[in-house]
Design a protein around this motif. Structure first.
Motif, PDB file in Angstrom:
ATOM      1  N   GLY A 141       0.820  -1.197   0.000  1.00 53.09           N
ATOM      2  CA  GLY A 141       0.000   0.000   0.000  1.00 53.09           C
ATOM      3  C   GLY A 141       0.852   1.244   0.000  1.00 53.09           C
ATOM      4  N   TYR A 142       0.205   2.359  -0.327  1.00 51.83           N
ATOM      5  CA  TYR A 142       0.900   3.637  -0.296  1.00 51.83           C
ATOM      6  C   TYR A 142      -0.090   4.726   0.085  1.00 51.83           C
ATOM      7  CZ  TYR A 142      -1.287   4.924  -4.729  1.00 51.83           C
ATOM      8  OH  TYR A 142      -2.202   5.236  -5.697  1.00 51.83           O
ATOM      9  N   ALA A 143       0.457   5.840   0.542  1.00 51.02           N
ATOM     10  CA  ALA A 143      -0.342   7.011   0.880  1.00 51.02           C
ATOM     11  C   ALA A 143       0.543   8.244   0.739  1.00 51.02           C
ATOM     12  CB  ALA A 143      -0.879   6.916   2.304  1.00 51.02           C
ATOM     13  N   TYR A 144      -0.066   9.326   0.293  1.00 50.88           N
ATOM     14  CA  TYR A 144       0.688  10.568   0.213  1.00 50.88           C
ATOM     15  C   TYR A 144      -0.250  11.747   0.367  1.00 50.88           C
ATOM     16  CZ  TYR A 144      -0.833  11.105  -4.671  1.00 50.88           C
ATOM     17  OH  TYR A 144      -1.583  11.252  -5.811  1.00 50.88           O
ATOM     18  N   LEU A 145       0.329  12.904   0.659  1.00 56.33           N
ATOM     19  CA  LEU A 145      -0.420  14.145   0.738  1.00 56.33           C
ATOM     20  C   LEU A 145      -0.116  14.966  -0.503  1.00 56.33           C
ATOM     21  CD1 LEU A 145      -0.023  15.193   4.483  1.00 56.33           C
ATOM     22  CD2 LEU A 145      -1.945  14.038   3.369  1.00 56.33           C
ATOM     23  N   GLY A 146      -1.115  15.108  -1.341  1.00 55.45           N
ATOM     24  CA  GLY A 146      -0.953  15.832  -2.591  1.00 55.45           C
ATOM     25  C   GLY A 146      -1.571  17.219  -2.538  1.00 55.45           C
ATOM     26  N   VAL A 147      -1.482  17.885  -3.651  1.00 53.83           N
ATOM     27  CA  VAL A 147      -2.025  19.232  -3.815  1.00 53.83           C
ATOM     28  C   VAL A 147      -3.545  19.182  -3.704  1.00 53.83           C
ATOM     29  CG1 VAL A 147      -2.306  21.107  -5.480  1.00 53.83           C
ATOM     30  CG2 VAL A 147      -0.107  19.927  -5.278  1.00 53.83           C
ATOM     31  N   TYR A 148      -4.100  20.178  -3.030  1.00 53.43           N
ATOM     32  CA  TYR A 148      -5.553  20.327  -2.958  1.00 53.43           C
ATOM     33  C   TYR A 148      -5.929  21.595  -3.707  1.00 53.43           C
ATOM     34  CZ  TYR A 148     -10.269  20.827  -1.099  1.00 53.43           C
ATOM     35  OH  TYR A 148     -11.631  20.951  -0.976  1.00 53.43           O
ATOM     36  N   ARG A 149      -6.614  21.455  -4.802  1.00 53.79           N
ATOM     37  CA  ARG A 149      -7.181  22.542  -5.599  1.00 53.79           C
ATOM     38  C   ARG A 149      -6.160  23.394  -6.352  1.00 53.79           C
ATOM     39  NH1 ARG A 149     -12.527  23.027  -6.237  1.00 53.79           N
ATOM     40  NH2 ARG A 149     -12.310  25.262  -6.136  1.00 53.79           N
ATOM     41  N   GLY A 150      -4.878  23.307  -6.074  1.00 53.84           N
ATOM     42  CA  GLY A 150      -3.854  23.932  -6.904  1.00 53.84           C
ATOM     43  C   GLY A 150      -3.771  25.449  -6.917  1.00 53.84           C
ATOM     44  N   LYS A 151      -4.362  26.117  -5.949  1.00 57.59           N
ATOM     45  CA  LYS A 151      -4.264  27.580  -5.893  1.00 57.59           C
ATOM     46  C   LYS A 151      -3.528  27.979  -4.622  1.00 57.59           C
ATOM     47  CE  LYS A 151      -8.113  28.457  -8.810  1.00 57.59           C
ATOM     48  NZ  LYS A 151      -9.445  28.079  -8.975  1.00 57.59           N
ATOM     49  N   ALA A 152      -2.833  29.119  -4.669  1.00 56.49           N
ATOM     50  CA  ALA A 152      -1.968  29.536  -3.564  1.00 56.49           C
ATOM     51  C   ALA A 152      -2.693  29.605  -2.224  1.00 56.49           C
ATOM     52  CB  ALA A 152      -1.325  30.886  -3.883  1.00 56.49           C
ATOM     53  N   GLY A 153      -3.924  30.043  -2.217  1.00 63.45           N
ATOM     54  CA  GLY A 153      -4.666  30.158  -0.973  1.00 63.45           C
ATOM     55  C   GLY A 153      -4.974  28.833  -0.303  1.00 63.45           C
ATOM     56  N   TRP A 154      -4.850  27.755  -1.064  1.00 62.89           N
ATOM     57  CA  TRP A 154      -5.092  26.405  -0.531  1.00 62.89           C
ATOM     58  C   TRP A 154      -3.791  25.709  -0.128  1.00 62.89           C
ATOM     59  CZ3 TRP A 154     -10.100  25.230   0.095  1.00 62.89           C
ATOM     60  CH2 TRP A 154     -11.049  25.807  -0.750  1.00 62.89           C
ATOM     61  N   SER A 155      -2.675  26.412  -0.156  1.00 64.65           N
ATOM     62  CA  SER A 155      -1.380  25.735  -0.023  1.00 64.65           C
ATOM     63  C   SER A 155      -1.156  25.035   1.311  1.00 64.65           C
ATOM     64  CB  SER A 155      -0.233  26.702  -0.313  1.00 64.65           C
ATOM     65  OG  SER A 155      -0.226  27.754   0.616  1.00 64.65           O
ATOM     66  N   TRP A 156      -1.894  25.381   2.369  1.00 60.81           N
ATOM     67  CA  TRP A 156      -1.747  24.698   3.653  1.00 60.81           C
ATOM     68  C   TRP A 156      -2.737  23.546   3.805  1.00 60.81           C
ATOM     69  CZ3 TRP A 156      -0.970  29.904   3.086  1.00 60.81           C
ATOM     70  CH2 TRP A 156       0.298  30.350   3.436  1.00 60.81           C
ATOM     71  N   THR A 157      -3.461  23.276   2.729  1.00 65.65           N
ATOM     72  CA  THR A 157      -4.397  22.154   2.718  1.00 65.65           C
ATOM     73  C   THR A 157      -3.876  21.116   1.738  1.00 65.65           C
ATOM     74  OG1 THR A 157      -6.240  23.606   3.236  1.00 65.65           O
ATOM     75  CG2 THR A 157      -6.793  21.472   2.285  1.00 65.65           C
ATOM     76  N   ALA A 158      -3.916  19.865   2.135  1.00 68.24           N
ATOM     77  CA  ALA A 158      -3.474  18.767   1.275  1.00 68.24           C
ATOM     78  C   ALA A 158      -4.626  17.793   1.089  1.00 68.24           C
ATOM     79  CB  ALA A 158      -2.289  18.038   1.907  1.00 68.24           C
ATOM     80  N   GLU A 159      -4.574  17.046   0.007  1.00 67.35           N
ATOM     81  CA  GLU A 159      -5.540  15.965  -0.209  1.00 67.35           C
ATOM     82  C   GLU A 159      -4.800  14.645  -0.055  1.00 67.35           C
ATOM     83  OE1 GLU A 159      -8.531  14.130  -3.595  1.00 67.35           O
ATOM     84  OE2 GLU A 159      -7.927  16.241  -3.745  1.00 67.35           O
ATOM     85  N   ASP A 160      -5.337  13.780   0.789  1.00 66.39           N
ATOM     86  CA  ASP A 160      -4.675  12.493   0.966  1.00 66.39           C
ATOM     87  C   ASP A 160      -5.102  11.524  -0.135  1.00 66.39           C
ATOM     88  OD1 ASP A 160      -7.290  11.788   2.011  1.00 66.39           O
ATOM     89  OD2 ASP A 160      -6.358  10.191   3.147  1.00 66.39           O
ATOM     90  N   SER A 161      -4.217  10.611  -0.410  1.00 70.24           N
ATOM     91  CA  SER A 161      -4.479   9.530  -1.345  1.00 70.24           C
ATOM     92  C   SER A 161      -3.917   8.276  -0.699  1.00 70.24           C
ATOM     93  CB  SER A 161      -3.775   9.808  -2.677  1.00 70.24           C
ATOM     94  OG  SER A 161      -4.103   8.841  -3.635  1.00 70.24           O
TER      95      SER A 161
END
Length: 165
Positions: A65-85
């Motif tokens: 298995g794997y997991a990572y924290l990727g980009v959420y929504r791709g805009k600068a204002g969202w930079s402290w938010t990640a989307e897990d996979s």
């Protein structure tokens, strides 16, 4: 013995294989084509360069298995938010591997880089919704019929985890 560790470039073939299964056989992802191993290597590099974890789980010499924290929504204002996979080989499901891996992902998140983790989960995958809930994610919304795969419309469930909350 199950271990969780940072992914390396050498793990990307196994990661690609795991994800390919879900692209071809499930609605856990809305991708219609599986990324290549080279694309996974790029994703690993950009994730780590952004200060976010990309982890693999398995016994020595194998990745289940794997997991990572990727980009959420791709805009600068969202930079402290990640989307897990998070994805597991189907035969590894139901054994606590996902819970162990997701907790390790949260623990590896740097609060200076990530404040909030979002999970965007297909409504067709109640096991993933339950997994996220078990480790402390809270459901914050639903979007019915926003994705299409295998000739049908599928909704998403949004879950949120706040680091340090």
């Amino acid at each position: 013995m199950l271990t969780v560790r940072p992914a390396t470039s050498d793990d990307c073939e196994a990661v690609a294989d795991i994800y390919r299964y879900y692209v071809e056989n499930s609605t856990a992802t809305f991708d219609l084509e599986a990324p290549s191993v080279a694309q996974w290597r790029t994703r690993l590099e950009t994730t780590v360069a952004a200060g976010r974890p990309f982890l693999v789980a398995g016994a020595p010499g194998e990745v289940v298995g794997y997991a990572y924290l990727g980009v959420y929504r791709g805009k600068a204002g969202w930079s402290w938010t990640a989307e897990d996979s998070i994805y597991l080989r189907p035969e590894a499901a139901g054994r606590g591997t996902g819970k162990h891996l997701l907790r390790a992902l949260i623990d590896a998140a740097d609060p200076a880089v990530t404040r909030t983790i979002m999970a965007v989960v297909s409504e067709d995958v109640p096991e993933s919704i339950a997994l996220h809930t078990k480790v402390g994610f809270v459901e914050v919304g639903r979007t019915p019929g926003v994705g299409r795969k295998f000739d049908r419309w599928i909704g998403c469930v949004y879950l949120q985890y706040t680091i340090g909350a």
